[in-house]
Design an enzyme around this catalytic site. Structure first.
Site, PDB file in Angstrom:
ATOM      1  N   CYS A 297       0.709  -1.070  -0.114  1.00 36.69           N
ATOM      2  CA  CYS A 297      -0.192  -0.121   0.077  1.00 36.69           C
ATOM      3  C   CYS A 297       0.662   1.233  -0.078  1.00 36.69           C
ATOM      4  CB  CYS A 297      -1.119  -0.003   1.349  1.00 36.69           C
ATOM      5  SG  CYS A 297      -2.093  -1.402   1.257  1.00 36.69           S
TER       6      CYS A 297
ATOM      7  N   HIS B  43      -3.345   7.178   2.639  1.00 38.23           N
ATOM      8  CA  HIS B  43      -3.830   5.824   1.868  1.00 38.23           C
ATOM      9  C   HIS B  43      -5.148   5.505   2.480  1.00 38.23           C
ATOM     10  CE1 HIS B  43      -4.146   1.544   0.861  1.00 38.23           C
ATOM     11  NE2 HIS B  43      -4.090   1.156   2.138  1.00 38.23           N
TER      12      HIS B  43
ATOM     13  N   ASN C 289     -10.206  -0.705  -0.091  1.00 37.42           N
ATOM     14  CA  ASN C 289      -8.792  -0.332  -0.155  1.00 37.42           C
ATOM     15  C   ASN C 289      -8.243  -1.144  -1.256  1.00 37.42           C
ATOM     16  OD1 ASN C 289      -6.158  -0.673   0.343  1.00 37.42           O
ATOM     17  ND2 ASN C 289      -6.225  -1.575   2.306  1.00 37.42           N
TER      18      ASN C 289
HETATM   19  N1  ACO Z   1     -19.101  -9.111   9.015  1.00 37.43           N
HETATM   20  C1  ACO Z   1     -19.543  -9.525  10.140  1.00 37.43           C
HETATM   21  N2  ACO Z   1     -18.544  -9.884  11.228  1.00 37.43           N
HETATM   22  C2  ACO Z   1     -17.286  -9.685  10.838  1.00 37.43           C
HETATM   23  C3  ACO Z   1     -16.705  -9.440   9.837  1.00 37.43           C
HETATM   24  C4  ACO Z   1     -17.431  -9.116   8.741  1.00 37.43           C
HETATM   25  N3  ACO Z   1     -17.085  -8.881   7.182  1.00 37.43           N
HETATM   26  N4  ACO Z   1     -15.415  -9.798   9.901  1.00 37.43           N
HETATM   27  C5  ACO Z   1     -15.085 -10.109  11.002  1.00 37.43           C
HETATM   28  N5  ACO Z   1     -16.288  -9.894  11.814  1.00 37.43           N
HETATM   29  C6  ACO Z   1     -16.595 -10.590  13.285  1.00 37.43           C
HETATM   30  C7  ACO Z   1     -15.361 -11.161  13.722  1.00 37.43           C
HETATM   31  O1  ACO Z   1     -15.414 -12.587  13.351  1.00 37.43           O
HETATM   32  C8  ACO Z   1     -15.455 -11.140  15.172  1.00 37.43           C
HETATM   33  O2  ACO Z   1     -16.402 -12.029  15.675  1.00 37.43           O
HETATM   34  P1  ACO Z   1     -16.313 -12.691  17.152  1.00 37.43           P
HETATM   35  O3  ACO Z   1     -15.999 -11.594  18.071  1.00 37.43           O
HETATM   36  O4  ACO Z   1     -17.412 -13.492  17.060  1.00 37.43           O
HETATM   37  O5  ACO Z   1     -15.229 -13.522  16.972  1.00 37.43           O
HETATM   38  C9  ACO Z   1     -15.896  -9.695  15.168  1.00 37.43           C
HETATM   39  O6  ACO Z   1     -16.492  -9.247  14.039  1.00 37.43           O
HETATM   40  C10 ACO Z   1     -14.779  -8.684  15.728  1.00 37.43           C
HETATM   41  O7  ACO Z   1     -13.747  -8.816  14.780  1.00 37.43           O
HETATM   42  P2  ACO Z   1     -12.671  -7.974  14.837  1.00 37.43           P
HETATM   43  O8  ACO Z   1     -11.512  -8.370  14.215  1.00 37.43           O
HETATM   44  O9  ACO Z   1     -12.333  -7.664  16.331  1.00 37.43           O
HETATM   45  O10 ACO Z   1     -13.166  -6.670  14.506  1.00 37.43           O
HETATM   46  P3  ACO Z   1     -12.564  -5.066  14.456  1.00 37.43           P
HETATM   47  O11 ACO Z   1     -13.113  -4.309  15.233  1.00 37.43           O
HETATM   48  O12 ACO Z   1     -11.009  -5.176  14.775  1.00 37.43           O
HETATM   49  O13 ACO Z   1     -12.586  -4.814  12.892  1.00 37.43           O
HETATM   50  C11 ACO Z   1     -10.984  -4.638  11.117  1.00 37.43           C
HETATM   51  C12 ACO Z   1     -11.882  -5.538  12.154  1.00 37.43           C
HETATM   52  C13 ACO Z   1     -12.196  -3.626  10.503  1.00 37.43           C
HETATM   53  C14 ACO Z   1     -10.254  -5.357  10.128  1.00 37.43           C
HETATM   54  C15 ACO Z   1     -10.032  -3.722  11.943  1.00 37.43           C
HETATM   55  O14 ACO Z   1      -9.250  -4.583  12.804  1.00 37.43           O
HETATM   56  C16 ACO Z   1      -9.275  -2.849  11.212  1.00 37.43           C
HETATM   57  O15 ACO Z   1      -9.827  -1.775  10.953  1.00 37.43           O
HETATM   58  N6  ACO Z   1      -8.102  -3.215  10.807  1.00 37.43           N
HETATM   59  C17 ACO Z   1      -7.196  -2.128  10.016  1.00 37.43           C
HETATM   60  C18 ACO Z   1      -6.544  -3.008   9.153  1.00 37.43           C
HETATM   61  C19 ACO Z   1      -7.189  -2.559   7.769  1.00 37.43           C
HETATM   62  O16 ACO Z   1      -8.041  -1.818   7.373  1.00 37.43           O
HETATM   63  N7  ACO Z   1      -6.344  -3.391   6.925  1.00 37.43           N
HETATM   64  C20 ACO Z   1      -6.513  -3.056   5.375  1.00 37.43           C
HETATM   65  C21 ACO Z   1      -5.451  -3.646   4.769  1.00 37.43           C
HETATM   66  S1  ACO Z   1      -4.067  -2.849   5.538  1.00 37.43           S
HETATM   67  C22 ACO Z   1      -3.655  -1.481   4.927  1.00 37.43           C
HETATM   68  O17 ACO Z   1      -3.928  -1.051   4.025  1.00 37.43           O
HETATM   69  C23 ACO Z   1      -3.024  -0.578   5.733  1.00 37.43           C
END
Ligand code: ACO
Length: 326
Positions: free
Chosen positions: A116, A253, A283
């Site tokens: 990225c 980004h 993304n």
């Molecule tokens: N729909 C519904 N539920 C979901 C989904 C979905 N698409 N994906 C995950 N869940 C569930 C999980 O299974 C989990 O359930 P559980 O509690 O029963 O186990 C619950 O939601 C919470 O999951 P978390 O991973 O704790 O969710 P979080 O609030 O951390 O959000 C996210 C996840 C959006 C990926 C977050 O960690 C984030 O923003 N990370 C940043 C990473 C990112 O954006 N990466 C992109 C690429 S990297 C880059 O470009 C820099």
């Protein structure tokens, strides 16, 4: 004193016509619009049709950028393509695009892999080559077909990514060495390979003989991304001796609205100065910054002379920043 600057003289972008909304995804995996939009800010993303390649998108964006720059492929001294989703393992997408565009044979062309952060890395390399006098013009493209390396049965990742391309044409220009110059004012790039396993694919040519699927430690990425992007912004602002208050646009980004908002808040840039396209692009990795730049210029938001602060962070981890007076 005269000072060589790298000026962006044209941008272009391309998005595949096929759109996948959050509701569409909710029919494919156990998810819903509310979860995706509140956690990521994403509402829809574009994805390539079967047979539409990374190089096709890159070529479309490049042609528009050349037209907007009032240049032809024959005027280009270097082609750089930032991507992690090439058509073939080798040769590069840059070589293919250069050939299809009609760039003069002998003109250097290469792909750059920094995930990225690829566009920020590419602009940094190109700016250095221009300031050294090695080239006068370059075509810099960020392009991804992430839909090809997403596991469409994994709701943790498949909702996050999209496909697209953005391109800029840059040209050497004499400036004064002042922050009022147009062009690239400062660049800074970084990497931390100890975070290799936090974000990436679970396969590759030498390990699995496949491309693998995207995997990440979402929480780790989130925390690291905010700090890293702020660090890069501070570095380029201080290099150019410019305060955040002078910045017209923060163009980060486009990974996730919560990362974007946190960076904006930490830097104290008001929301109305933060460019957001993740809602309709998802993304798009190396494509996200040139896509957002081109869309914002086309919409009349970013204007000639505006100061644009551009941080990125991605797999590696890699990160970096650009400060550009457009
Ligand atoms: N729909 C519904 N539920 C979901 C989904 C979905 N698409 N994906 C995950 N869940 C569930 C999980 O299974 C989990 O359930 P559980 O509690 O029963 O186990 C619950 O939601 C919470 O999951 P978390 O991973 O704790 O969710 P979080 O609030 O951390 O959000 C996210 C996840 C959006 C990926 C977050 O960690 C984030 O923003 N990370 C940043 C990473 C990112 O954006 N990466 C992109 C690429 S990297 C880059 O470009 C820099």
């Amino acid at each position: 004193m005269k000072y060589t600057r790298t000026e962006i003289i044209g941008c272009g972008h391309y998005l595949p016509s096929k759109v996948l909304t959050n509701d569409d995804l909710s029919k494919m995996v156990d998810t819903n619009d509310e979860w995706i939009s509140t956690r990521t800010g994403i509402r829809s993303r574009h994805v390539v049709e079967e047979g539409e390649l990374t190089s096709d998108m890159a070529l479309n964006a490049a042609n528009i950028a050349l037209e907007n720059a009032n240049m032809t492929a024959q005027d280009i001294d270097l082609v750089v393509v930032a991507t992690l989703t090439p058509d073939n393992t080798t040769p590069s997408v840059a070589a293919k695009v250069a050939g299809r565009l009609g760039v003069k044979p002998g003109t250097p062309a290469f792909d750059l892999g920094a995930a990225c952060s690829g566009f920020v890395y590419s602009m940094t390399m190109v700016d250095n080559m221009i300031r050294l006098g090695q080239i006068k013009t370059a075509l810099v493209i960020g392009v991804e077909s992430l839909s090809k390396i997403v596991d469409w049965t994994d709701r943790n990742t498949c909702v996050l990514f999209g496909d697209g391309a953005g391109a800029v044409v840059v040209r050497a220009k004499e400036g004064e060495g002042l922050s009022s110059d147009t062009g690239v004012l400062a660049t800074k790039i970084y990497a931390d390979g100890t975070q290799y396993d936090s974000l990436g694919t679970d396969g590759g040519v030498s390990s699995t003989k496949t491309a693998g699927f995207v995997h990440m430690n979402g929480k780790e990425v989130f925390k690291y991304a905010v700090g890293a992007m702020c660090e890069a912004c501070d570095a380029v602002l201080s290099q150019a001796n410019i305060s955040t208050k002078e910045v017209d646009w923060l163009l980060p980004h486009q990974a996730n609205i919560r990362i974007i908002s946190s960076v904006g808040q930490k830097l104290e840039v008001p929301d109305e100065k933060v460019i957001v396209t993740v809602d309709h692009h998802g993304n798009t990795s190396a494509a996200s910054i040139p896509l957002a730049l081109s869309e914002s210029v086309q919409a009349g938001k970013i204007k000639k002379g505006d100061l644009v602060l551009i941080p990125a962070m991605g797999a590696g981890f890699t990160w970096g920043g650009l400060l550009i007076r457009y």
